[in-house]
Write an enzyme that holds these catalytic residues in place. Sequence first.
Site, short mmCIF file in Angstrom:
data_model
loop_
_atom_site.label_atom_id
_atom_site.label_comp_id
_atom_site.label_asym_id
_atom_site.label_seq_id
_atom_site.Cartn_x
_atom_site.Cartn_y
_atom_site.Cartn_z
N ASP A 1 12.05 8.65 5.51
CA ASP A 1 11.27 9.85 5.16
C ASP A 1 11.53 11.04 6.08
O ASP A 1 11.16 12.17 5.74
CB ASP A 1 9.77 9.53 5.18
CG ASP A 1 9.34 8.65 4.02
OD1 ASP A 1 10.14 8.51 3.07
OD2 ASP A 1 8.23 8.11 4.06
N ARG B 1 5.88 10.06 0.78
CA ARG B 1 4.44 10.10 0.52
C ARG B 1 3.78 11.30 1.18
O ARG B 1 2.90 11.93 0.62
CB ARG B 1 3.80 8.79 1.03
CG ARG B 1 2.32 8.64 0.69
CD ARG B 1 1.78 7.30 1.15
NE ARG B 1 1.82 7.16 2.60
CZ ARG B 1 2.60 6.29 3.26
NH1 ARG B 1 3.39 5.49 2.58
NH2 ARG B 1 2.60 6.23 4.57
N ARG C 1 4.55 -6.44 8.67
CA ARG C 1 3.31 -5.80 9.11
C ARG C 1 2.50 -6.85 9.87
O ARG C 1 2.51 -8.02 9.51
CB ARG C 1 2.50 -5.31 7.91
CG ARG C 1 3.30 -4.47 6.91
CD ARG C 1 3.48 -3.05 7.37
NE ARG C 1 4.27 -2.27 6.39
CZ ARG C 1 4.65 -1.02 6.60
NH1 ARG C 1 4.33 -0.40 7.71
NH2 ARG C 1 5.35 -0.38 5.68
N THR D 1 13.15 5.56 9.83
CA THR D 1 12.43 5.72 8.56
C THR D 1 13.20 6.71 7.70
O THR D 1 13.67 7.73 8.19
CB THR D 1 10.99 6.25 8.78
OG1 THR D 1 10.45 6.65 7.52
CG2 THR D 1 10.95 7.43 9.73
N GLY E 1 8.69 -0.18 7.58
CA GLY E 1 9.68 -0.19 6.51
C GLY E 1 11.09 -0.19 7.07
O GLY E 1 11.38 0.49 8.05
N ASP F 1 10.04 11.89 8.79
CA ASP F 1 8.75 12.53 9.04
C ASP F 1 8.23 12.26 10.45
O ASP F 1 7.02 12.24 10.68
CB ASP F 1 7.72 12.07 8.01
CG ASP F 1 7.52 10.56 8.00
OD1 ASP F 1 8.29 9.84 8.68
OD2 ASP F 1 6.60 10.09 7.31
N ASP G 1 5.90 5.89 12.83
CA ASP G 1 4.74 6.21 13.66
C ASP G 1 3.82 5.01 13.88
O ASP G 1 3.20 4.88 14.95
CB ASP G 1 3.96 7.40 13.09
CG ASP G 1 3.52 7.20 11.64
OD1 ASP G 1 3.79 6.13 11.08
OD2 ASP G 1 2.90 8.12 11.09
#
Length: 328
Positions: free
Chosen positions: A132, A176, A76, A130, A15, A134, A107
């Site tokens: 997020d 998510r 992707r 990213t 992303g 995370d 990741d």
Amino acid sequence: MPKTIKKVGVLTSGGDSPGMNAAIRSVVRTCAYHNIECIGIYRGYQGMIEGDFKEMGPRSVNNIVNKGGTILKSARSLEFKTSEGRKKAHEHLTKAGIDALVVIGGDGTFTGGLLFNTEFNFPVMGIPGTIDNDIFGTSHTLGYDTALNTVVDVIDKIRDTASSHNRLFFVEVMGRDAGHIALNAGIGAGAEEILIPEEDLGLDRLLESLQKSKASGKSSSIVVIAEGDKIGKNVFELKDYVEANLPEYDVRVSVLGHMQRGGSPSCFDRVLASRLGVKAVESLLEGKSNYMVGLQNDKVTLTPLEQAIKGKTEIDRELLRVSDIMST
């Protein structure tokens, strides 16, 4: 002896996030500073398989530090998950004379880079990109700060409408598997309740909190929900549940979606991207490989890619406590 690096490839994968272009710019200009070549790899690992390369110099990255998204595009690649696909990618890199890779992403991107290094002993350095936040081994990923500011700005606008119509708004944000955006933006925007995957608030407690808000005189409320929250199957079912049990509330839903990924990166993300890009290239030149560059205690550090992939980021418990106090 580590092999001499003369040409570095850079790609973005997964992303997109604000700050990726600033990181590309930093990698390209750091290569130029050290008199080595830099090759842009378009469309991530898929472009690596197809040999979609372009030489990049300092002037080719003019005026991109302020742009969201990624000029190298992202895609992707199912083919890269196969040994045949990775072999093709290696052949194209070898033919182009590329000695090392800087991969910018999350990741999944790092997993691909680690596997590629294991199979071909090819130097790889990762930059975390990213929204997020995370990724283990860094306090901030590229795009996270920008996404927070975007979400707070939108919630401020939604609150104007909520207050005008005495409404309850459920605002769903990205996250998510991690609630960093929801928790920090929720506190920053003054949300009455924050729902995140790491904490199962429970339907009963949510209803109790909303009842308490109503009884205390609040005529409107904002509830920020991370998309991975476990309290309901989705935000719309949660809306129906609240309306069924608290009919005095007029509930609306706003799903912020991909607007959180776009836009001009914040100053923080631009500076972070610049610092990480320099460290990534210079670490490769020092003979290091299989690391992610990140930020810890405002210092640029190296974390083994395997740890960055497998490590678990923790939610800030103190921020949870602050959130509870602020919702009083």
